[in-house]
Enzyme design. Structure first.
Site, PDB file in Angstrom:
ATOM      1  N   ASP A  82      22.217  -4.427 -28.637  1.00  0.00           N
ATOM      2  CA  ASP A  82      23.620  -4.078 -28.862  1.00  0.00           C
ATOM      3  C   ASP A  82      23.734  -2.615 -29.296  1.00  0.00           C
ATOM      4  OD1 ASP A  82      26.572  -5.035 -29.178  1.00  0.00           O
ATOM      5  OD2 ASP A  82      26.091  -3.952 -31.007  1.00  0.00           O
ATOM      6  N   LYS A 137      31.794  -1.859 -25.056  1.00  0.00           N
ATOM      7  CA  LYS A 137      30.431  -2.028 -24.572  1.00  0.00           C
ATOM      8  C   LYS A 137      29.802  -3.204 -25.309  1.00  0.00           C
ATOM      9  CE  LYS A 137      27.703  -1.334 -27.340  1.00  0.00           C
ATOM     10  NZ  LYS A 137      27.207  -1.513 -28.749  1.00  0.00           N
ATOM     11  N   SER A 180      44.425 -12.235 -31.421  1.00  0.00           N
ATOM     12  CA  SER A 180      43.230 -12.514 -32.209  1.00  0.00           C
ATOM     13  C   SER A 180      43.434 -13.870 -32.849  1.00  0.00           C
ATOM     14  CB  SER A 180      43.048 -11.430 -33.280  1.00  0.00           C
ATOM     15  OG  SER A 180      41.755 -11.476 -33.832  1.00  0.00           O
ATOM     16  N   ARG A 181      42.347 -14.618 -32.974  1.00  0.00           N
ATOM     17  CA  ARG A 181      42.505 -15.969 -33.509  1.00  0.00           C
ATOM     18  C   ARG A 181      42.941 -15.965 -34.971  1.00  0.00           C
ATOM     19  NH1 ARG A 181      37.266 -19.174 -31.704  1.00  0.00           N
ATOM     20  NH2 ARG A 181      36.529 -17.035 -31.929  1.00  0.00           N
ATOM     21  N   ILE A 201      35.050  -3.619 -35.179  1.00  0.00           N
ATOM     22  CA  ILE A 201      35.125  -2.430 -34.320  1.00  0.00           C
ATOM     23  C   ILE A 201      36.577  -2.056 -34.033  1.00  0.00           C
ATOM     24  CG2 ILE A 201      34.968  -3.646 -32.085  1.00  0.00           C
ATOM     25  CD1 ILE A 201      33.103  -0.394 -32.966  1.00  0.00           C
TER      26      ILE A 201
END
Lengths: 306, 306
Positions: free
Chosen positions: B167, B89, B35-36, B13
């Site tokens: 979702d 969201k 971010s990992r 996303i």
């Protein structure tokens, strides 16, 4: 001067608690009942709330102890008719419907009281005061009882919306949210659903506390023998709020306790709210339950038969 | 003057929507990522939000697009550090955790924006305006898509707290709650859980409208071919809000529509809120989801494999 109250849903909780509490109250008198198949001797009985509202314009207060799945329509009808409304716990089958009732009560200028009877247990306020002075590091809720003893034959608890073991568990959550000095929220949950039922028979909850206390809860509905309605607290000393909130001990010594006055306490609070022209609707216990259903991992458990 | 934003969670996303929307925004510039295992060329990248917050005191805004199960800790850390926060969201895995973030944002005097991208679709406001002038008698939501196309390999959607078909379904609910002239609430629900997964693959919802409109929703995640993101409306005339809210037609004739500007719309709104010193957190879509999990009947469905 006592106010006339109409009681809707004449089942176990009405007979065990509401009717004696109203009988002992100076603020209320039981003026009418609505129930499909039961009444109270010497009190005007109607088959539905609609009939009661129509026939009894002087009954200014309505107390609803029907199952949560059907409570909304009655609550709405009573509020629309300008009556003050007290809701048994849980206040509804969904959060959204209670939001709707809140808005309606405000619009009509009447009182809506979402009651949590366990919060009226004798040692809850003392426990809250004790905790407010200390750094709590751990809380372990253990709420175990025998559904066959406490809900004999009541199939609605097993039907979708009946909450299953969260029906007693929400009492624990109502106490937990009352005594915790700050808001916590669910981080993990496991729910055990009997394979022939729509609601869980057991649940394990792990909460996240912004200040780091370890907070867990275990709800079990197949616990035989005397119920265990305990909240174990670590806050420097070890404390125990037991008997559903009725007794509080610190380091093994009881420092607060008293007889069961939960429902008399609720009706006294209802009268206060009406006099003050206020509503009281704290949805945090039901929100934790909804969070558990939303977030929880589902496990299949053995079928349940009465 | 553009504000520096840090983006957390560089997955599908973020790449599909957030990065292009920020690139096209005059209000924001992408100054850092956390971010990992991924970054963005030419942008300072950190392995965790904690590192980003420590190293980049000038990044005043944080946008979180990590999965909901892990979003709370980052949101809390960013708010504690005095940064404005925008949440993808759903805004969290539980309602209670978002209440907690709301209180924290108010306490810190920063903006919290719980975003609902589908509400920014081109025809949502026109549909809302149209409905506000009419007596709606029925609404039928049909939200069907192929999880393999829209969430390829994303196992978090199937893990507890990932919401499953809710979702995408929560997008439908975010539009439904935006266009309905009044609050509705869930009356019945059926949720289909694949037997090897913790979240549902399909759901049927029936709402209760205080004014009597029939409102239903069907969410289906195994729908092959083009997605169907439609809301059928009866209000004297028949209307259709389709393409996820991008097109609105009445009696078969399109009266509103436009290109996809959902995420640019979100960032513009985030900038407005920051400028006004306000937060925007509407939990009604997530509340309906929590109500569905709480009230819904569970059915077992065939196992799901990617």
């Amino acid at each position: 001067m006592s106010q006339k109250v109409g009681l809707v849903g004449i089942g176990k909780i009405a007979r065990d608690q509401h009717i004696p509490a109203i009988a002992g109250s100076e603020e209320f008198e039981l003026a009418a009942t609505a129930s499909r198949n039961a009444g109270v001797d010497g009190v005007a009985g109607y088959g539905s709330l609609a009939e009661l509202l129509e026939a009894e314009p002087d009954v200014g207060c309505i107390s609803l102890c029907t199952p949560p799945q059907v409570r909304y329509a009655d609550a709405r009808a009573a509020l629309e008719a300008g009556r003050h409304v007290m809701l048994e716990k849980p206040p509804g089958a969904t959060l959204s419907e209670v939001h709707d009732l809140q808005a309606l009560a405000a619009h009509k200028g009447v009182t809506l009281f979402a009651s949590w009877h366990s919060r009226m247990a004798a040692a809850v306020l003392p426990a809250r005061a004790w905790l407010s002075q200390r750094d709590v590091t751990a809380i372990r809720v253990s709420w175990r009882e025998d559904v066959r003893q406490w809900h004999p034959g009541q199939d609605w608890v097993w039907q979708a919306g009946g909450l299953g073991v969260f029906d007693p568990g929400i009492n624990a959550l109502s106490v937990l949210t009352a005594i915790m000095p700050r808001a916590i929220h669910l981080a993990e949950a496991t729910l055990d659903f009997p394979e022939n039922r729509d609601t869980p028979v057991a649940a394990d909850l792990t909460f996240r506390d912004p200040l780091g206390a370890e907070v867990t809860a275990r709800f079990d509905w197949l616990h035989e023998g005397p119920p265990e309605w305990d909240i174990h607290i670590e806050a420097g000393e070890s404390a125990l709020l037991s008997h559903g909130g009725a007794r509080f001990s610190v380091a093994g010594e009881e420092i607060a306790g008293g007889e069961d006055r939960e429902y008399p306490g609720l009706y006294a609070r209802f009268a206060e709210l009406i006099a003050a022209g206020e509503s009281e609707v704290d949805l945090s216990p039901l929100t934790h339950v909804a969070d558990a259903f939303t977030l929880g991992q589902r496990r299949r458990a053995a079928p349940f038969h009465w």
